[in-house]
Motif scaffolding. Structure first.
Motif, mmCIF file in Angstrom:
data_model
loop_
_atom_site.group_PDB
_atom_site.id
_atom_site.type_symbol
_atom_site.label_atom_id
_atom_site.label_comp_id
_atom_site.label_asym_id
_atom_site.label_seq_id
_atom_site.Cartn_x
_atom_site.Cartn_y
_atom_site.Cartn_z
ATOM 1 N N VAL A 1 -37.830 -15.418 -3.588
ATOM 2 C CA VAL A 1 -38.048 -16.840 -3.846
ATOM 3 C C VAL A 1 -38.578 -17.013 -5.262
ATOM 4 C CG1 VAL A 1 -38.432 -17.472 -1.439
ATOM 5 C CG2 VAL A 1 -40.365 -16.786 -2.836
ATOM 6 N N GLY A 2 -38.290 -18.170 -5.816
ATOM 7 C CA GLY A 2 -38.740 -18.481 -7.157
ATOM 8 C C GLY A 2 -39.262 -19.902 -7.224
ATOM 9 N N ILE A 3 -39.491 -20.348 -8.422
ATOM 10 C CA ILE A 3 -40.006 -21.705 -8.606
ATOM 11 C C ILE A 3 -38.869 -22.719 -8.492
ATOM 12 C CG2 ILE A 3 -41.961 -20.933 -10.008
ATOM 13 C CD1 ILE A 3 -40.428 -21.734 -12.489
ATOM 14 N N ASP A 4 -39.235 -23.963 -8.358
ATOM 15 C CA ASP A 4 -38.275 -25.074 -8.274
ATOM 16 C C ASP A 4 -37.348 -24.973 -7.074
ATOM 17 O OD1 ASP A 4 -39.316 -26.243 -10.604
ATOM 18 O OD2 ASP A 4 -37.920 -25.160 -11.887
ATOM 19 N N GLY A 5 -37.801 -24.313 -5.994
ATOM 20 C CA GLY A 5 -37.018 -24.270 -4.765
ATOM 21 C C GLY A 5 -35.894 -23.262 -4.742
ATOM 22 N N TYR A 6 -35.835 -22.354 -5.718
ATOM 23 C CA TYR A 6 -34.778 -21.352 -5.736
ATOM 24 C C TYR A 6 -35.078 -20.217 -4.766
ATOM 25 C CZ TYR A 6 -32.252 -23.304 -9.678
ATOM 26 O OH TYR A 6 -31.508 -24.115 -10.482
ATOM 27 N N GLU A 7 -34.014 -19.700 -4.185
ATOM 28 C CA GLU A 7 -34.100 -18.583 -3.254
ATOM 29 C C GLU A 7 -32.840 -17.739 -3.425
ATOM 30 O OE1 GLU A 7 -34.936 -18.178 1.471
ATOM 31 O OE2 GLU A 7 -33.603 -19.786 0.845
ATOM 32 N N VAL A 8 -33.001 -16.419 -3.364
ATOM 33 C CA VAL A 8 -31.869 -15.500 -3.435
ATOM 34 C C VAL A 8 -31.904 -14.654 -2.168
ATOM 35 C CG1 VAL A 8 -30.774 -13.632 -4.724
ATOM 36 C CG2 VAL A 8 -31.998 -15.440 -5.958
ATOM 37 N N VAL A 9 -30.780 -14.617 -1.463
ATOM 38 C CA VAL A 9 -30.704 -13.850 -0.219
ATOM 39 C C VAL A 9 -29.461 -12.965 -0.247
ATOM 40 C CG1 VAL A 9 -31.925 -15.552 1.174
ATOM 41 C CG2 VAL A 9 -29.460 -15.692 0.978
ATOM 42 N N LEU A 10 -29.550 -11.836 0.453
ATOM 43 C CA LEU A 10 -28.367 -10.997 0.627
ATOM 44 C C LEU A 10 -27.471 -11.676 1.649
ATOM 45 C CD1 LEU A 10 -29.729 -7.353 0.773
ATOM 46 C CD2 LEU A 10 -28.490 -8.446 -1.078
ATOM 47 N N ALA A 11 -26.193 -11.738 1.355
ATOM 48 C CA ALA A 11 -25.235 -12.375 2.258
ATOM 49 C C ALA A 11 -23.923 -11.604 2.186
ATOM 50 C CB ALA A 11 -25.021 -13.838 1.856
ATOM 51 N N GLU A 12 -22.996 -12.000 3.019
ATOM 52 C CA GLU A 12 -21.678 -11.372 3.025
ATOM 53 C C GLU A 12 -20.623 -12.460 2.864
ATOM 54 O OE1 GLU A 12 -19.063 -8.885 6.145
ATOM 55 O OE2 GLU A 12 -21.081 -8.109 5.756
ATOM 56 N N ARG A 13 -19.666 -12.182 1.982
ATOM 57 C CA ARG A 13 -18.571 -13.126 1.751
ATOM 58 C C ARG A 13 -17.285 -12.317 1.653
ATOM 59 N NH1 ARG A 13 -17.887 -17.303 -3.286
ATOM 60 N NH2 ARG A 13 -15.887 -18.107 -2.625
ATOM 61 N N ASP A 14 -16.332 -12.652 2.491
ATOM 62 C CA ASP A 14 -15.042 -11.950 2.516
ATOM 63 C C ASP A 14 -15.228 -10.439 2.676
ATOM 64 O OD1 ASP A 14 -13.749 -14.414 2.158
ATOM 65 O OD2 ASP A 14 -13.803 -14.217 -0.022
ATOM 66 N N GLY A 15 -16.203 -10.031 3.502
ATOM 67 C CA GLY A 15 -16.438 -8.623 3.755
ATOM 68 C C GLY A 15 -17.169 -7.890 2.645
ATOM 69 N N ARG A 16 -17.663 -8.618 1.663
ATOM 70 C CA ARG A 16 -18.338 -8.007 0.529
ATOM 71 C C ARG A 16 -19.760 -8.551 0.422
ATOM 72 N NH1 ARG A 16 -16.034 -8.021 -5.670
ATOM 73 N NH2 ARG A 16 -17.712 -6.762 -6.518
ATOM 74 N N GLN A 17 -20.710 -7.692 0.101
ATOM 75 C CA GLN A 17 -22.091 -8.120 -0.046
ATOM 76 C C GLN A 17 -22.266 -8.893 -1.347
ATOM 77 O OE1 GLN A 17 -24.955 -4.948 0.047
ATOM 78 N NE2 GLN A 17 -26.616 -6.315 0.563
ATOM 79 N N VAL A 18 -22.946 -10.031 -1.259
ATOM 80 C CA VAL A 18 -23.218 -10.860 -2.433
ATOM 81 C C VAL A 18 -24.684 -11.268 -2.430
ATOM 82 C CG1 VAL A 18 -20.871 -11.794 -2.584
ATOM 83 C CG2 VAL A 18 -22.589 -13.005 -1.236
ATOM 84 N N LEU A 19 -25.134 -11.730 -3.566
ATOM 85 C CA LEU A 19 -26.457 -12.320 -3.698
ATOM 86 C C LEU A 19 -26.252 -13.834 -3.728
ATOM 87 C CD1 LEU A 19 -27.727 -9.889 -6.429
ATOM 88 C CD2 LEU A 19 -28.664 -10.068 -4.118
ATOM 89 N N ARG A 20 -26.692 -14.510 -2.679
ATOM 90 C CA ARG A 20 -26.489 -15.954 -2.576
ATOM 91 C C ARG A 20 -27.692 -16.673 -3.163
ATOM 92 N NH1 ARG A 20 -24.081 -17.194 2.641
ATOM 93 N NH2 ARG A 20 -22.243 -16.700 1.400
ATOM 94 N N VAL A 21 -27.435 -17.494 -4.160
ATOM 95 C CA VAL A 21 -28.477 -18.299 -4.788
ATOM 96 C C VAL A 21 -28.471 -19.669 -4.120
ATOM 97 C CG1 VAL A 21 -29.312 -19.310 -6.947
ATOM 98 C CG2 VAL A 21 -28.184 -17.074 -6.983
ATOM 99 N N ARG A 22 -29.644 -20.084 -3.649
ATOM 100 C CA ARG A 22 -29.782 -21.407 -3.042
ATOM 101 C C ARG A 22 -30.928 -22.139 -3.718
ATOM 102 N NH1 ARG A 22 -29.527 -19.586 3.264
ATOM 103 N NH2 ARG A 22 -31.531 -18.700 2.682
ATOM 104 N N ARG A 23 -30.817 -23.452 -3.760
ATOM 105 C CA ARG A 23 -31.912 -24.277 -4.265
ATOM 106 C C ARG A 23 -32.196 -25.339 -3.223
ATOM 107 N NH1 ARG A 23 -32.734 -27.700 -9.837
ATOM 108 N NH2 ARG A 23 -34.970 -27.922 -9.544
ATOM 109 N N ASP A 24 -33.423 -25.340 -2.731
ATOM 110 C CA ASP A 24 -33.831 -26.250 -1.657
ATOM 111 C C ASP A 24 -32.893 -26.142 -0.460
ATOM 112 O OD1 ASP A 24 -36.019 -27.197 -3.158
ATOM 113 O OD2 ASP A 24 -34.747 -28.651 -4.184
ATOM 114 N N GLY A 25 -32.431 -24.916 -0.175
ATOM 115 C CA GLY A 25 -31.571 -24.655 0.967
ATOM 116 C C GLY A 25 -30.101 -24.917 0.751
ATOM 117 N N VAL A 26 -29.736 -25.473 -0.386
ATOM 118 C CA VAL A 26 -28.336 -25.790 -0.691
ATOM 119 C C VAL A 26 -27.728 -24.643 -1.513
ATOM 120 C CG1 VAL A 26 -26.795 -27.416 -1.859
ATOM 121 C CG2 VAL A 26 -28.856 -28.253 -0.715
#
Length: 67
Positions: free
Chosen positions: A6-31
Motif C-alpha cells: 500500500v502507498g499514499i493517496d489510496g494506491y495499492e499493488v497486489v499480485l494477480a493473474e491475467r491470462d494465466g500470467r502473474q501481474v502486479l495490479r495497481v489499484r487506487r481507492d479499489g479501482v
C-alpha cells in the motif's frame, strides 16, 4: 499468502493473474489502474519508495485484558 503493498493517496499493488500470467495490479481507492508485468511499469503509476508491504500477523488468542 497474498502479497500486497500500500502507498499514499489510496494506491495499492497486489499480485494477480491475467491470462494465466502473474501481474502486479495497481489499484487506487479499489479501482484498477493497470496490470503491470514489471516493477518498472508499476513505477510509472506510483512512487515505489512510498509503498509498504502489508504483513498479516497470525492471530493467536492468549491473554485477555481484564477490565
Amino acid at each position: 499468502m497474498d502479497r500486497r503493498w500500500v502507498g499514499i493517496d489510496g494506491y495499492e499493488v497486489v499480485l494477480a493473474e491475467r491470462d494465466g500470467r502473474q501481474v502486479l495490479r495497481v489499484r487506487r481507492d479499489g479501482v484498477p489502474v493497470a496490470d503491470c508485468v514489471s516493477v518498472a511499469e508499476v513505477a510509472r503509476h506510483v512512487d515505489l519508495a512510498d509503498l509498504c508491504e502489508v504483513v498479516e500477523l497470525p492471530f493467536q488468542r492468549g491473554y485477555e485484558a481484564v477490565g
